[in-house]
Design a protein around this motif. Structure first.
Motif, PDB file in Angstrom:
ATOM      1  N   ALA A  71       1.018  -1.197  -0.020  1.00 30.48           N
ATOM      2  CA  ALA A  71      -0.078   0.009  -0.210  1.00 30.48           C
ATOM      3  C   ALA A  71       0.740   1.198   0.232  1.00 30.48           C
ATOM      4  CB  ALA A  71      -1.007  -0.219   1.343  1.00 30.48           C
ATOM      5  N   MET A  72       1.799   1.453   0.682  1.00 32.92           N
ATOM      6  CA  MET A  72       2.966   2.492   0.794  1.00 32.92           C
ATOM      7  C   MET A  72       3.522   2.528  -0.670  1.00 32.92           C
ATOM      8  SD  MET A  72       2.959   4.004   3.738  1.00 32.92           S
ATOM      9  CE  MET A  72       4.340   4.781   3.708  1.00 32.92           C
ATOM     10  N   GLN A  73       4.024   1.575  -1.310  1.00 29.32           N
ATOM     11  CA  GLN A  73       4.533   1.718  -2.500  1.00 29.32           C
ATOM     12  C   GLN A  73       3.603   2.035  -3.429  1.00 29.32           C
ATOM     13  OE1 GLN A  73       7.896   1.144  -3.250  1.00 29.32           O
ATOM     14  NE2 GLN A  73       7.335   1.742  -5.130  1.00 29.32           N
ATOM     15  N   ALA A  74       2.238   1.707  -3.474  1.00 28.61           N
ATOM     16  CA  ALA A  74       1.319   2.075  -4.478  1.00 28.61           C
ATOM     17  C   ALA A  74       1.067   3.534  -4.439  1.00 28.61           C
ATOM     18  CB  ALA A  74       0.109   1.321  -4.321  1.00 28.61           C
ATOM     19  N   ARG A  75       1.113   4.145  -3.060  1.00 24.25           N
ATOM     20  CA  ARG A  75       0.695   5.682  -2.827  1.00 24.25           C
ATOM     21  C   ARG A  75       2.034   6.475  -3.005  1.00 24.25           C
ATOM     22  NH1 ARG A  75      -3.288   8.931  -1.306  1.00 24.25           N
ATOM     23  NH2 ARG A  75      -4.585   6.923  -1.445  1.00 24.25           N
ATOM     24  N   PHE A  76       3.056   5.980  -2.454  1.00 22.85           N
ATOM     25  CA  PHE A  76       4.423   6.795  -2.685  1.00 22.85           C
ATOM     26  C   PHE A  76       5.057   6.656  -4.007  1.00 22.85           C
ATOM     27  CE2 PHE A  76       2.708   7.121   1.758  1.00 22.85           C
ATOM     28  CZ  PHE A  76       2.598   8.538   1.995  1.00 22.85           C
ATOM     29  N   GLY A  77       5.156   5.694  -4.247  1.00 24.69           N
ATOM     30  CA  GLY A  77       6.074   5.059  -5.570  1.00 24.69           C
ATOM     31  C   GLY A  77       5.862   6.068  -6.814  1.00 24.69           C
ATOM     32  N   ARG A  78       4.689   6.791  -6.635  1.00 20.61           N
ATOM     33  CA  ARG A  78       4.297   7.645  -7.829  1.00 20.61           C
ATOM     34  C   ARG A  78       5.070   9.006  -8.029  1.00 20.61           C
ATOM     35  NH1 ARG A  78      -1.327   8.916  -7.070  1.00 20.61           N
ATOM     36  NH2 ARG A  78      -0.882   9.286  -5.007  1.00 20.61           N
ATOM     37  N   THR A 134      -2.808   5.878  14.336  1.00 15.57           N
ATOM     38  CA  THR A 134      -3.840   4.910  14.628  1.00 15.57           C
ATOM     39  C   THR A 134      -5.047   5.110  13.333  1.00 15.57           C
ATOM     40  OG1 THR A 134      -3.862   5.371  17.038  1.00 15.57           O
ATOM     41  CG2 THR A 134      -5.892   4.140  16.150  1.00 15.57           C
ATOM     42  N   VAL A 135      -5.288   4.072  12.815  1.00 19.95           N
ATOM     43  CA  VAL A 135      -5.808   3.765  11.643  1.00 19.95           C
ATOM     44  C   VAL A 135      -6.998   3.043  11.525  1.00 19.95           C
ATOM     45  CG1 VAL A 135      -5.842   3.409   9.036  1.00 19.95           C
ATOM     46  CG2 VAL A 135      -3.614   4.473  10.305  1.00 19.95           C
ATOM     47  N   PHE A 136      -8.218   3.477  11.139  1.00 19.00           N
ATOM     48  CA  PHE A 136      -9.622   2.527  11.478  1.00 19.00           C
ATOM     49  C   PHE A 136      -9.974   2.305   9.978  1.00 19.00           C
ATOM     50  CE2 PHE A 136      -9.441   4.681  15.649  1.00 19.00           C
ATOM     51  CZ  PHE A 136      -9.623   3.302  16.178  1.00 19.00           C
ATOM     52  N   GLU A 137     -10.851   1.311   9.556  1.00 19.38           N
ATOM     53  CA  GLU A 137     -11.891   1.558   8.737  1.00 19.38           C
ATOM     54  C   GLU A 137     -12.810   2.326   8.987  1.00 19.38           C
ATOM     55  OE1 GLU A 137     -12.919  -3.136   7.506  1.00 19.38           O
ATOM     56  OE2 GLU A 137     -12.855  -2.771   9.619  1.00 19.38           O
ATOM     57  N   LEU A 157      -7.725  -6.126   5.875  1.00 22.44           N
ATOM     58  CA  LEU A 157      -6.418  -5.750   5.826  1.00 22.44           C
ATOM     59  C   LEU A 157      -5.973  -4.821   4.687  1.00 22.44           C
ATOM     60  CD1 LEU A 157      -3.646  -5.934   7.298  1.00 22.44           C
ATOM     61  CD2 LEU A 157      -3.403  -8.065   6.075  1.00 22.44           C
ATOM     62  N   ASP A 158      -6.763  -5.021   3.439  1.00 20.70           N
ATOM     63  CA  ASP A 158      -6.444  -4.296   2.282  1.00 20.70           C
ATOM     64  C   ASP A 158      -6.876  -2.937   2.689  1.00 20.70           C
ATOM     65  OD1 ASP A 158      -5.714  -3.855  -0.550  1.00 20.70           O
ATOM     66  OD2 ASP A 158      -8.010  -3.850  -0.717  1.00 20.70           O
ATOM     67  N   ILE A 159      -8.011  -2.658   3.018  1.00 20.91           N
ATOM     68  CA  ILE A 159      -8.729  -1.605   3.076  1.00 20.91           C
ATOM     69  C   ILE A 159      -7.583  -0.848   4.284  1.00 20.91           C
ATOM     70  CG2 ILE A 159     -10.820  -0.080   4.301  1.00 20.91           C
ATOM     71  CD1 ILE A 159     -12.385  -2.346   2.940  1.00 20.91           C
ATOM     72  N   LEU A 160      -7.435  -1.257   5.444  1.00 17.28           N
ATOM     73  CA  LEU A 160      -6.848  -0.807   6.669  1.00 17.28           C
ATOM     74  C   LEU A 160      -5.364  -0.251   6.065  1.00 17.28           C
ATOM     75  CD1 LEU A 160      -7.233  -2.965   9.617  1.00 17.28           C
ATOM     76  CD2 LEU A 160      -7.844  -0.542   9.457  1.00 17.28           C
ATOM     77  N   THR A 161      -4.567  -0.910   5.137  1.00 19.54           N
ATOM     78  CA  THR A 161      -3.277  -0.547   4.808  1.00 19.54           C
ATOM     79  C   THR A 161      -3.399   0.365   3.699  1.00 19.54           C
ATOM     80  OG1 THR A 161      -3.223  -2.545   3.042  1.00 19.54           O
ATOM     81  CG2 THR A 161      -2.097  -2.850   5.488  1.00 19.54           C
ATOM     82  N   ARG A 162      -4.599   0.617   2.749  1.00 21.79           N
ATOM     83  CA  ARG A 162      -4.721   1.757   1.981  1.00 21.79           C
ATOM     84  C   ARG A 162      -4.881   2.860   3.009  1.00 21.79           C
ATOM     85  NH1 ARG A 162      -8.374  -1.443  -1.265  1.00 21.79           N
ATOM     86  NH2 ARG A 162     -10.120   0.294  -0.756  1.00 21.79           N
ATOM     87  N   ASN A 163      -5.660   2.885   3.746  1.00 20.09           N
ATOM     88  CA  ASN A 163      -6.022   3.855   4.764  1.00 20.09           C
ATOM     89  C   ASN A 163      -4.796   4.459   5.404  1.00 20.09           C
ATOM     90  OD1 ASN A 163      -8.887   3.908   3.982  1.00 20.09           O
ATOM     91  ND2 ASN A 163      -9.441   2.976   6.046  1.00 20.09           N
ATOM     92  N   ALA A 164      -4.055   3.386   5.857  1.00 17.83           N
ATOM     93  CA  ALA A 164      -2.672   3.923   6.470  1.00 17.83           C
ATOM     94  C   ALA A 164      -1.962   4.685   5.754  1.00 17.83           C
ATOM     95  CB  ALA A 164      -1.979   2.489   6.961  1.00 17.83           C
ATOM     96  N   ALA A 165      -1.780   4.294   4.305  1.00 18.92           N
ATOM     97  CA  ALA A 165      -0.985   4.898   3.485  1.00 18.92           C
ATOM     98  C   ALA A 165      -1.548   6.508   3.145  1.00 18.92           C
ATOM     99  CB  ALA A 165      -0.583   4.168   2.279  1.00 18.92           C
ATOM    100  N   LEU A 166      -2.617   6.337   3.214  1.00 13.86           N
ATOM    101  CA  LEU A 166      -3.215   7.788   2.946  1.00 13.86           C
ATOM    102  C   LEU A 166      -3.065   8.677   4.250  1.00 13.86           C
ATOM    103  CD1 LEU A 166      -4.967   9.737   1.187  1.00 13.86           C
ATOM    104  CD2 LEU A 166      -7.062   8.809   2.275  1.00 13.86           C
TER     105      LEU A 166
END
Length: 213
Positions: A71-78, A134-137, A157-166
């Motif tokens: 998720a971090m790579q997808a958001r910040f690798g850009r 602290t990251v929630f759905e 887990l997919d949603i949480l990690t996307r939310n975390a990267a955001l």
């Protein structure tokens, strides 16, 4: 040694945090924010000894690390700025709401992270102390009493990690001076982040309001 939740609790008093909406998957149409000269260097995620929240489904260290790193790579690798910045994340705790839990416990899916960032060109860490996030759905009709009945473990887990990267991206914007841009106002305080984590991981430790007759 004090447990993570005890260390978070000491000396902290704050309001709970709630995510507004879940982060969408990154596509070529996902807009970039202004992060100045930022480009992602090392993308390090460690989930060793991550604490499991009460009433949580299981997740392995490898699953947590792999999902959050992706998720971090997808958001910040850009981002293609002129300088490299390394981001290191420790997964302190997680919770993936399980099905069949009484509504009384209102299980929430959560990630509790500590984040550091380094400026590669200067060879120095920019964070004086790790940033607690602290990251929630998000709360909606499907997750108001926990997403265990409506989402699989993998979906949570997919949603949480996307939310975390955001949320990490938002935190970087709050420290725009690191990247040569104007910082934005903080969305939450360290105390608020800590209490939000505590309310999920050790709700009995959070003082509840007294209702008078």
């Amino acid at each position: 040694m004090l447990s993570f939740t005890r260390r978070v609790f000491l000396g902290l008093s704050l309001l709970a945090l709630t995510a507004c909406s879940d982060a969408k998957e990154i596509t070529e149409d996902t807009p970039l924010v202004d992060l100045g000269d930022f480009a992602l260097g090392h993308n390090v995620v460690v989930a060793t000894d991550a604490q499991k929240a009460p009433f949580s489904r299981n997740a392995t260290e490898e699953e947590l690390e792999t999902a959050l790193k992706a998720a971090m790579q997808a958001r910040f690798g850009r981002y293609d700025g002129d300088k490299l910045y390394h981001i290191g994340i420790k997964v302190d705790a997680y919770g993936l709401a399980a099905p069949g839990i009484p509504v009384l416990f209102t299980p929430k899916s959560v990630l509790v992270l500590t984040v550091n960032i380094w400026d590669d060109s200067k060879g120095e860490k920019l964070t004086e102390k790790p940033k607690l996030l602290t990251v929630f759905e998000s709360l909606n009709g499907h997750t108001l009493v926990g997403s265990g009945l409506t989402r699989t473990r993998e979906e949570q887990l997919d949603i949480l990690t996307r939310n975390a990267a955001l949320k990490v991206e938002r935190w970087l914007l709050e420290n725009g001076q690191w990247f040569g841009v104007e910082p934005i106002a903080p969305e939450s305080s360290d105390a608020e982040e800590a209490k939000a984590a505590l309310e999920v991981l050790a709700p009995e430790a959070v003082e509840q309001p007294t209702i008078s007759n």
